[in-house]
Motif scaffolding. Structure first.
Motif, PDB file in Angstrom:
ATOM      1  N   GLY A   1       0.604  -1.135  -0.028  1.00  0.00           N
ATOM      2  CA  GLY A   1       0.085  -0.075   0.035  1.00  0.00           C
ATOM      3  C   GLY A   1       0.694   1.413  -0.068  1.00  0.00           C
ATOM      4  O   GLY A   1       0.369   2.274  -0.209  1.00  0.00           O
ATOM      5  N   VAL A   2       2.077   1.361   0.149  1.00  0.00           N
ATOM      6  CA  VAL A   2       2.761   2.458   0.249  1.00  0.00           C
ATOM      7  C   VAL A   2       2.813   2.886  -1.296  1.00  0.00           C
ATOM      8  O   VAL A   2       3.128   2.341  -2.169  1.00  0.00           O
ATOM      9  N   ARG A   3       2.774   4.149  -1.272  1.00  0.00           N
ATOM     10  CA  ARG A   3       2.522   4.875  -2.527  1.00  0.00           C
ATOM     11  C   ARG A   3       3.913   5.468  -2.906  1.00  0.00           C
ATOM     12  O   ARG A   3       4.736   6.222  -2.438  1.00  0.00           O
ATOM     13  N   LEU A   4       4.233   5.174  -4.337  1.00  0.00           N
ATOM     14  CA  LEU A   4       5.601   5.513  -4.887  1.00  0.00           C
ATOM     15  C   LEU A   4       5.213   6.328  -6.096  1.00  0.00           C
ATOM     16  O   LEU A   4       4.642   6.248  -6.847  1.00  0.00           O
ATOM     17  N   ALA A   5       6.293   7.549  -5.830  1.00  0.00           N
ATOM     18  CA  ALA A   5       6.134   8.673  -7.084  1.00  0.00           C
ATOM     19  C   ALA A   5       6.853   8.064  -8.256  1.00  0.00           C
ATOM     20  O   ALA A   5       7.876   7.774  -8.154  1.00  0.00           O
ATOM     21  N   ALA A   6       6.174   8.462  -9.250  1.00  0.00           N
ATOM     22  CA  ALA A   6       6.884   7.754 -10.482  1.00  0.00           C
ATOM     23  C   ALA A   6       6.654   8.691 -11.801  1.00  0.00           C
ATOM     24  O   ALA A   6       5.819   9.588 -11.578  1.00  0.00           O
ATOM     25  N   ARG A   7       7.713   8.958 -12.765  1.00  0.00           N
ATOM     26  CA  ARG A   7       7.427   9.606 -13.803  1.00  0.00           C
ATOM     27  C   ARG A   7       7.740   8.735 -15.035  1.00  0.00           C
ATOM     28  O   ARG A   7       8.562   7.751 -14.956  1.00  0.00           O
TER      29      ARG A   7
ATOM     30  N   LEU B   1      19.154   9.040  -2.303  1.00  0.00           N
ATOM     31  CA  LEU B   1      18.807   9.989  -3.335  1.00  0.00           C
ATOM     32  C   LEU B   1      17.354  10.191  -3.661  1.00  0.00           C
ATOM     33  O   LEU B   1      16.597   9.631  -3.052  1.00  0.00           O
ATOM     34  N   ARG B   2      17.227  10.172  -5.139  1.00  0.00           N
ATOM     35  CA  ARG B   2      15.591  10.249  -5.572  1.00  0.00           C
ATOM     36  C   ARG B   2      15.886  10.287  -7.254  1.00  0.00           C
ATOM     37  O   ARG B   2      17.032  10.434  -7.694  1.00  0.00           O
TER      38      ARG B   2
ATOM     39  N   HIS C   1      11.795   7.825   0.167  1.00  0.00           N
ATOM     40  CA  HIS C   1      12.983   8.786  -0.750  1.00  0.00           C
ATOM     41  C   HIS C   1      12.042   9.634  -1.499  1.00  0.00           C
ATOM     42  O   HIS C   1      10.995   9.409  -2.072  1.00  0.00           O
ATOM     43  N   GLY C   2      12.684  10.863  -1.806  1.00  0.00           N
ATOM     44  CA  GLY C   2      12.006  11.789  -2.987  1.00  0.00           C
ATOM     45  C   GLY C   2      10.513  12.085  -2.484  1.00  0.00           C
ATOM     46  O   GLY C   2      10.216  12.471  -1.250  1.00  0.00           O
ATOM     47  N   ARG C   3       9.659  12.022  -3.329  1.00  0.00           N
ATOM     48  CA  ARG C   3       8.198  12.260  -3.151  1.00  0.00           C
ATOM     49  C   ARG C   3       7.257  11.077  -2.820  1.00  0.00           C
ATOM     50  O   ARG C   3       6.331  11.118  -2.964  1.00  0.00           O
ATOM     51  N   SER C   4       8.042   9.755  -2.607  1.00  0.00           N
ATOM     52  CA  SER C   4       7.290   8.670  -2.312  1.00  0.00           C
ATOM     53  C   SER C   4       6.798   8.653  -0.832  1.00  0.00           C
ATOM     54  O   SER C   4       7.504   9.561   0.092  1.00  0.00           O
ATOM     55  N   ALA C   5       5.910   7.965  -0.503  1.00  0.00           N
ATOM     56  CA  ALA C   5       5.300   8.041   0.986  1.00  0.00           C
ATOM     57  C   ALA C   5       6.426   7.247   1.700  1.00  0.00           C
ATOM     58  O   ALA C   5       7.566   6.795   1.332  1.00  0.00           O
ATOM     59  N   ALA C   6       6.355   7.478   3.171  1.00  0.00           N
ATOM     60  CA  ALA C   6       7.382   7.143   4.051  1.00  0.00           C
ATOM     61  C   ALA C   6       7.497   5.701   4.102  1.00  0.00           C
ATOM     62  O   ALA C   6       6.470   5.164   3.889  1.00  0.00           O
TER      63      ALA C   6
ATOM     64  N   ARG D   1      21.331  18.224  -1.251  1.00  0.00           N
ATOM     65  CA  ARG D   1      20.061  18.567  -1.186  1.00  0.00           C
ATOM     66  C   ARG D   1      19.128  17.173  -1.099  1.00  0.00           C
ATOM     67  O   ARG D   1      18.155  16.952  -0.430  1.00  0.00           O
ATOM     68  N   MET D   2      19.273  16.458  -2.123  1.00  0.00           N
ATOM     69  CA  MET D   2      18.745  14.975  -1.944  1.00  0.00           C
ATOM     70  C   MET D   2      18.847  14.384  -0.640  1.00  0.00           C
ATOM     71  O   MET D   2      17.880  13.529  -0.274  1.00  0.00           O
ATOM     72  N   ILE D   3      20.008  14.219  -0.172  1.00  0.00           N
ATOM     73  CA  ILE D   3      20.606  13.447   1.093  1.00  0.00           C
ATOM     74  C   ILE D   3      19.652  14.300   2.290  1.00  0.00           C
ATOM     75  O   ILE D   3      18.983  13.453   3.126  1.00  0.00           O
ATOM     76  N   ARG D   4      19.789  15.584   2.272  1.00  0.00           N
ATOM     77  CA  ARG D   4      19.024  16.338   3.352  1.00  0.00           C
ATOM     78  C   ARG D   4      17.533  16.183   3.385  1.00  0.00           C
ATOM     79  O   ARG D   4      16.961  16.301   4.390  1.00  0.00           O
ATOM     80  N   GLN D   5      17.000  16.048   2.515  1.00  0.00           N
ATOM     81  CA  GLN D   5      15.484  15.780   2.174  1.00  0.00           C
ATOM     82  C   GLN D   5      15.047  14.513   2.213  1.00  0.00           C
ATOM     83  O   GLN D   5      13.902  14.383   2.318  1.00  0.00           O
ATOM     84  N   THR D   6      16.089  13.625   2.469  1.00  0.00           N
ATOM     85  CA  THR D   6      15.597  12.110   2.767  1.00  0.00           C
ATOM     86  C   THR D   6      15.402  12.064   4.160  1.00  0.00           C
ATOM     87  O   THR D   6      16.401  12.548   5.017  1.00  0.00           O
ATOM     88  N   PRO D   7      14.272  11.708   4.432  1.00  0.00           N
ATOM     89  CA  PRO D   7      13.945  11.538   6.205  1.00  0.00           C
ATOM     90  C   PRO D   7      15.168  10.734   6.873  1.00  0.00           C
ATOM     91  O   PRO D   7      15.522   9.733   6.585  1.00  0.00           O
ATOM     92  N   LEU D   8      15.499  11.423   7.985  1.00  0.00           N
ATOM     93  CA  LEU D   8      16.460  10.603   8.754  1.00  0.00           C
ATOM     94  C   LEU D   8      16.289   9.201   9.237  1.00  0.00           C
ATOM     95  O   LEU D   8      17.184   8.306   9.271  1.00  0.00           O
TER      96      LEU D   8
END
Length: 383
Positions: free
Chosen positions: A58-64, A84-85, A114-119, A252-259
């Protein structure tokens, strides 16, 4: 006799690498070097057609999705690395979408957490789950036709996990007809290089706290990140690479990844062993690529992969490049991937002539919303 690890060695390595990286950037800036990527907007990949894929849990994964129309001849799925993302594939998205045209669909997605995907729930932070997530992306965004998977770092490890979990997807009669493994390892990244810095009391303490009291580690995130981020940043680029824009993009990719994501997946990287998947991957054309200055997944890991994957694998060690080789030396990586796709298409033509097209993974159709350079030699020790 067992060798005792110096508990301060990892911390010292982190500090030394971080300091040398800062000094190198300052020295090169004073030398008046131009930033070759000054005008690059790495996150522009998120402007492409947007999709959300539901993983098995059920985890939502952001894709393009880029190109390919409604019935592409081939789909290439790009799987990014740890912390990363999908932005890390910026150069491949720009160059290869143009080179391959509408015959080929390109799919990019962010790992869970990661990125815009769900936790990523703590229990789902496993290499097995990441492999299953790739399968979910293929079912949703490439339900028919042949697929090539290109994985960087942890993305390559997740690809191996998919091969272990679903070997029938790979090889004759399977959907996955080619694999690219970039700056990755089948096992043991903490045995050498900067990965040894992941085995130190600071990281161990943070990992324990984030599991038992995640609210506390979020409150102390500044201190935690000061201990963890230099490990990842120090390994990103080779010693002669200079681009503040690229360095800031990776940071920025690393810092925006939840700890919590970073800490949960550290254990995965320490213990992962996907060597059982390599005979499965050997069934399809493949490439293995690594920078000789990669101190996160040092190039002996790539030699080991190449030795098992056999005669259908091509190995390239890129001189002077670090862990983010696809950003540091994009033209060379693009050329290597183009050569892989050329080989894949040749094998597909033979397969179709003999057996007909492969069966679809799922039945529902894919709907797009409204809205090649010369092949490389089979082996290049110093590209």
């Amino acid at each position: 006799m067992a060798r005792r690890r110096n508990p301060r060695a990892g911390v010292s390595t982190i500090g030394t690498l971080a300091a040398s990286g800062v000094a190198r950037q300052l020295t090169q800036a004073r030398a008046g070097l131009d930033d070759p990527y000054a005008d690059i907007a790495f996150d522009s990949v998120y402007r492409d057609d947007e999709y959300t894929v539901a993983a098995d849990d059920g985890v939502r994964l952001a894709a393009r999705v880029v190109g390919g129309g409604t019935d592409p001849e081939l789909t290439v799925v790009f799987v990014h690395g740890f912390a990363l993302r999908m932005s890390s594939w910026y150069f491949q998205r720009a160059a290869l979408a143009e080179a391959w045209g509408e015959r080929t669909r390109l799919v990019f997605f962010d790992h869970r957490g990661h990125g815009r995907s769900a936790a990523a729930p703590a229990h789902s932070a496993t290499m097995t789950q990441l492999g299953d997530d790739i399968a979910a992306v293929i079912r949703a965004l490439a339900p028919t036709g042949p697929v090539v998977i290109v994985g960087h770092s942890m993305g390559g490890m997740a690809t191996m996990a998919l091969a272990r979990r679903q070997p029938g997807l790979f090889g004759p009669g399977g959907r996955v007809v080619g694999v690219g493994l970039i700056a990755t390892a089948a096992r043991g990244i903490t045995d050498a290089g900067v990965g040894t810095a992941l085995q130190n009391p600071v990281v161990t303490a943070f990992r324990a706290v984030v599991r038992r009291a995640p609210w506390f580690i979020q409150a102390g995130r500044t201190r935690a990140r000061r201990a963890l981020e230099p490990v990842l940043l120090a390994a990103s680029f080779g010693p002669d690479f200079y681009s503040p824009t690229a360095a800031r993009a990776v940071e920025r990719m690393i810092r925006q990844t939840p700890l919590s994501t970073i800490v949960h997946f550290l254990q995965v990287l320490e213990v992962h062993d996907e060597t059982a998947a390599l005979p499965v991957l050997a069934r399809v054309p493949s490439v293995v690529v690594c920078g000789d200055e990669d101190c996160m997944t040092p190039f002996p890991n790539s030699y080991s992969l190449y030795g098992v994957l056999g005669e259908n694998c091509r190995l390239t060690i890129v001189q002077g490049a670090g862990h983010m080789v696809q950003m540091e030396r994009p033209a060379e990586i693009d050329e290597i991937l183009d050569e892989l796709i050329t080989r894949v298409r040749e094998e597909l033509s033979v397969r179709v002539a003999a057996d007909g097209p492969a069966e679809p993974l799922v039945e529902e159709p894919f709907v797009v919303p409204d809205s090649p350079p010369a092949p490389k030699p089979w082996w290049k020790p110093w590209a």
